[in-house]
Scaffold this motif. Structure first.
Motif, PDB file in Angstrom:
ATOM      1  N   GLY A  11      84.292  33.431  23.833  1.00  0.00           N
ATOM      2  CA  GLY A  11      84.573  34.056  22.544  1.00  0.00           C
ATOM      3  C   GLY A  11      84.541  33.059  21.409  1.00  0.00           C
ATOM      4  N   ILE A  12      84.608  31.761  21.754  1.00  0.00           N
ATOM      5  CA  ILE A  12      84.610  30.692  20.750  1.00  0.00           C
ATOM      6  C   ILE A  12      83.291  29.938  20.755  1.00  0.00           C
ATOM      7  N   HIS A  13      82.785  29.622  21.945  1.00  0.00           N
ATOM      8  CA  HIS A  13      81.606  28.773  22.075  1.00  0.00           C
ATOM      9  C   HIS A  13      80.371  29.584  22.459  1.00  0.00           C
ATOM     10  N   VAL A  14      79.240  29.201  21.887  1.00  0.00           N
ATOM     11  CA  VAL A  14      77.960  29.760  22.311  1.00  0.00           C
ATOM     12  C   VAL A  14      77.417  28.953  23.487  1.00  0.00           C
ATOM     13  N   VAL A  15      77.617  27.638  23.416  1.00  0.00           N
ATOM     14  CA  VAL A  15      77.180  26.725  24.469  1.00  0.00           C
ATOM     15  C   VAL A  15      78.364  25.855  24.879  1.00  0.00           C
ATOM     16  N   GLN A  16      78.557  25.679  26.173  1.00  0.00           N
ATOM     17  CA  GLN A  16      79.574  24.762  26.682  1.00  0.00           C
ATOM     18  C   GLN A  16      78.888  23.690  27.523  1.00  0.00           C
ATOM     19  N   GLU A  17      79.454  22.483  27.468  1.00  0.00           N
ATOM     20  CA  GLU A  17      78.846  21.350  28.156  1.00  0.00           C
ATOM     21  C   GLU A  17      79.772  20.801  29.234  1.00  0.00           C
ATOM     22  N   VAL A  18      79.168  20.397  30.329  1.00  0.00           N
ATOM     23  CA  VAL A  18      79.860  19.697  31.408  1.00  0.00           C
ATOM     24  C   VAL A  18      79.291  18.286  31.474  1.00  0.00           C
ATOM     25  N   LYS A  19      80.167  17.291  31.393  1.00  0.00           N
ATOM     26  CA  LYS A  19      79.737  15.894  31.438  1.00  0.00           C
ATOM     27  C   LYS A  19      79.958  15.328  32.840  1.00  0.00           C
ATOM     28  N   LEU A  20      78.933  14.659  33.345  1.00  0.00           N
ATOM     29  CA  LEU A  20      79.001  13.995  34.641  1.00  0.00           C
ATOM     30  C   LEU A  20      78.542  12.552  34.480  1.00  0.00           C
ATOM     31  N   LEU A  21      79.005  11.686  35.365  1.00  0.00           N
ATOM     32  CA  LEU A  21      78.637  10.275  35.326  1.00  0.00           C
ATOM     33  C   LEU A  21      77.817   9.928  36.561  1.00  0.00           C
ATOM     34  N   ALA A  22      76.614   9.419  36.319  1.00  0.00           N
ATOM     35  CA  ALA A  22      75.738   8.986  37.409  1.00  0.00           C
ATOM     36  C   ALA A  22      75.625   7.468  37.367  1.00  0.00           C
ATOM     37  N   LYS A  23      75.867   6.819  38.492  1.00  0.00           N
ATOM     38  CA  LYS A  23      75.689   5.371  38.535  1.00  0.00           C
ATOM     39  C   LYS A  23      74.221   5.033  38.316  1.00  0.00           C
ATOM     40  N   LYS A  24      73.976   4.047  37.467  1.00  0.00           N
ATOM     41  CA  LYS A  24      72.599   3.652  37.191  1.00  0.00           C
ATOM     42  C   LYS A  24      71.868   3.262  38.477  1.00  0.00           C
ATOM     43  N   GLU A  25      72.577   2.593  39.364  1.00  0.00           N
ATOM     44  CA  GLU A  25      71.942   2.132  40.597  1.00  0.00           C
ATOM     45  C   GLU A  25      71.612   3.280  41.544  1.00  0.00           C
ATOM     46  N   ASP A  26      72.161   4.474  41.275  1.00  0.00           N
ATOM     47  CA  ASP A  26      71.917   5.629  42.143  1.00  0.00           C
ATOM     48  C   ASP A  26      70.836   6.560  41.607  1.00  0.00           C
ATOM     49  N   ARG A  27      70.249   6.253  40.441  1.00  0.00           N
ATOM     50  CA  ARG A  27      69.325   7.203  39.829  1.00  0.00           C
ATOM     51  C   ARG A  27      68.104   7.483  40.705  1.00  0.00           C
ATOM     52  N   VAL A  28      67.570   6.466  41.358  1.00  0.00           N
ATOM     53  CA  VAL A  28      66.398   6.676  42.217  1.00  0.00           C
ATOM     54  C   VAL A  28      66.756   7.598  43.379  1.00  0.00           C
ATOM     55  N   ALA A  29      67.915   7.370  43.992  1.00  0.00           N
ATOM     56  CA  ALA A  29      68.343   8.215  45.109  1.00  0.00           C
ATOM     57  C   ALA A  29      68.605   9.647  44.643  1.00  0.00           C
ATOM     58  N   LEU A  30      69.169   9.801  43.458  1.00  0.00           N
ATOM     59  CA  LEU A  30      69.412  11.143  42.923  1.00  0.00           C
ATOM     60  C   LEU A  30      68.096  11.875  42.679  1.00  0.00           C
ATOM     61  N   ASP A  31      67.132  11.173  42.086  1.00  0.00           N
ATOM     62  CA  ASP A  31      65.822  11.785  41.839  1.00  0.00           C
ATOM     63  C   ASP A  31      65.154  12.192  43.150  1.00  0.00           C
ATOM     64  N   SER A  32      65.311  11.357  44.168  1.00  0.00           N
ATOM     65  CA  SER A  32      64.717  11.657  45.469  1.00  0.00           C
ATOM     66  C   SER A  32      65.346  12.908  46.079  1.00  0.00           C
ATOM     67  N   ALA A  33      66.673  13.013  45.974  1.00  0.00           N
ATOM     68  CA  ALA A  33      67.364  14.185  46.520  1.00  0.00           C
ATOM     69  C   ALA A  33      66.967  15.456  45.779  1.00  0.00           C
ATOM     70  N   ILE A  34      66.816  15.352  44.465  1.00  0.00           N
ATOM     71  CA  ILE A  34      66.369  16.508  43.677  1.00  0.00           C
ATOM     72  C   ILE A  34      64.959  16.906  44.095  1.00  0.00           C
ATOM     73  N   GLY A  35      64.095  15.906  44.269  1.00  0.00           N
ATOM     74  CA  GLY A  35      62.718  16.176  44.681  1.00  0.00           C
ATOM     75  C   GLY A  35      62.634  16.876  46.024  1.00  0.00           C
ATOM     76  N   GLU A  36      63.524  16.522  46.947  1.00  0.00           N
ATOM     77  CA  GLU A  36      63.523  17.167  48.262  1.00  0.00           C
ATOM     78  C   GLU A  36      63.844  18.654  48.146  1.00  0.00           C
ATOM     79  N   LEU A  37      64.798  18.995  47.274  1.00  0.00           N
ATOM     80  CA  LEU A  37      65.133  20.410  47.085  1.00  0.00           C
ATOM     81  C   LEU A  37      63.994  21.169  46.416  1.00  0.00           C
ATOM     82  N   VAL A  38      63.304  20.497  45.505  1.00  0.00           N
ATOM     83  CA  VAL A  38      62.153  21.131  44.846  1.00  0.00           C
ATOM     84  C   VAL A  38      61.063  21.433  45.870  1.00  0.00           C
ATOM     85  N   LEU A  39      60.838  20.513  46.805  1.00  0.00           N
ATOM     86  CA  LEU A  39      59.830  20.727  47.845  1.00  0.00           C
ATOM     87  C   LEU A  39      60.191  21.898  48.754  1.00  0.00           C
ATOM     88  N   LEU A  40      61.487  22.195  48.828  1.00  0.00           N
ATOM     89  CA  LEU A  40      61.935  23.335  49.634  1.00  0.00           C
ATOM     90  C   LEU A  40      61.832  24.655  48.877  1.00  0.00           C
TER      91      LEU A  40
END
Length: 232
Positions: free
Chosen positions: A51-80
């Protein structure tokens, strides 16, 4: 050290350090109130608030050193066969740190946009219908200061900080060119004159802003409340 002798990263670190020290010494009830405020801002209950917001945001923290692994995991789900945004939402929610309490807020607010940052900020944007977009923040942008940060910055320097928030005619408010004065008092004694920060509201929600700018204020004769904004 004076505030004028520090760069932006130094002020950020000093503010976060003050928060961590004070957060560790407050009562359990006050700590819970701070955690609730942080969760409301950065990990909101998406079943409410529409009733107040049109858009709400959720903030998450990703370790910089984990970005490659995160991208890989996302890619695996896309392939599925999963859509990429849905896959990214799932992986980020599962593997990243939610900003929902004092310790995670300290990690979040420490992010200065430097290559030396430990984390990147991931922002999930939602409308009432569901996921709208994901800002994966590949450029490593800094965390934007909030009311909690300003309060502890005020506490660190024992000075009030007034945010002068201005909205133009495109903002979602009833009147044009609205100006608000938002005081932030230190949690301790006041020893110096106040700071003034200017924040220009963005029109799409009438509440956000792109950045803060310092205002230089000079003593003046007494004025009516209607004229004080013009002087600033």
């Amino acid at each position: 050290m004076l505030a004028s002798d520090m760069d932006a990263r130094g002020l950020r670190r000093r503010t976060v350090r003050r928060f961590v020290e004070d957060f560790g010494s407050v009562s359990g009830e006050e700590r819970e109130a701070i955690n609730d405020a942080i969760k409301h801002m950065y990990s909101p209950d998406l079943k409410n608030g529409w009733g107040i917001h049109v858009v709400q945001e959720v903030k998450l923290l990703a370790k910089k050193e984990d970005r490659v692994a995160l991208d890989s995991a996302i890619g695996e789900l896309v392939l599925l066969g999963m859509q990429r945004e849905m896959a990214a939402e799932s992986i980020y929610n599962e593997r990243c740190i939610a900003v929902n309490d004092g310790p995670s807020w300290a990690k979040y607010m420490s992010i200065s946009g430097s290559h030396d940052d430990e984390y990147d900020i991931i922002t999930l944007q939602y409308t009432e219908e569901g996921l709208l977009s994901i800002d994966e923040n590949r450029e490593g942008q800094a965390a934007f200061g909030d009311d909690i940060a300003i309060e502890f910055l005020a506490t660190e320097f024992k000075r009030e900080i007034y945010v002068v928030q201005a909205h133009g005619s495109d903002a979602m408010v009833d009147e044009e060119n609205c100006v608000f004065f938002l005081p932030h008092r230190p949690r301790s004694e006041i020893c110096e004159p106040p700071f003034f920060l200017f924040m220009k509201g963005t029109g799409w929600c009438g509440a956000g802003a792109d950045h803060y700018e310092p205002l230089i204020a000079h003593p003046s004769s007494l004025l009516s409340q209607e004229k004080v904004a013009a002087v600033l």
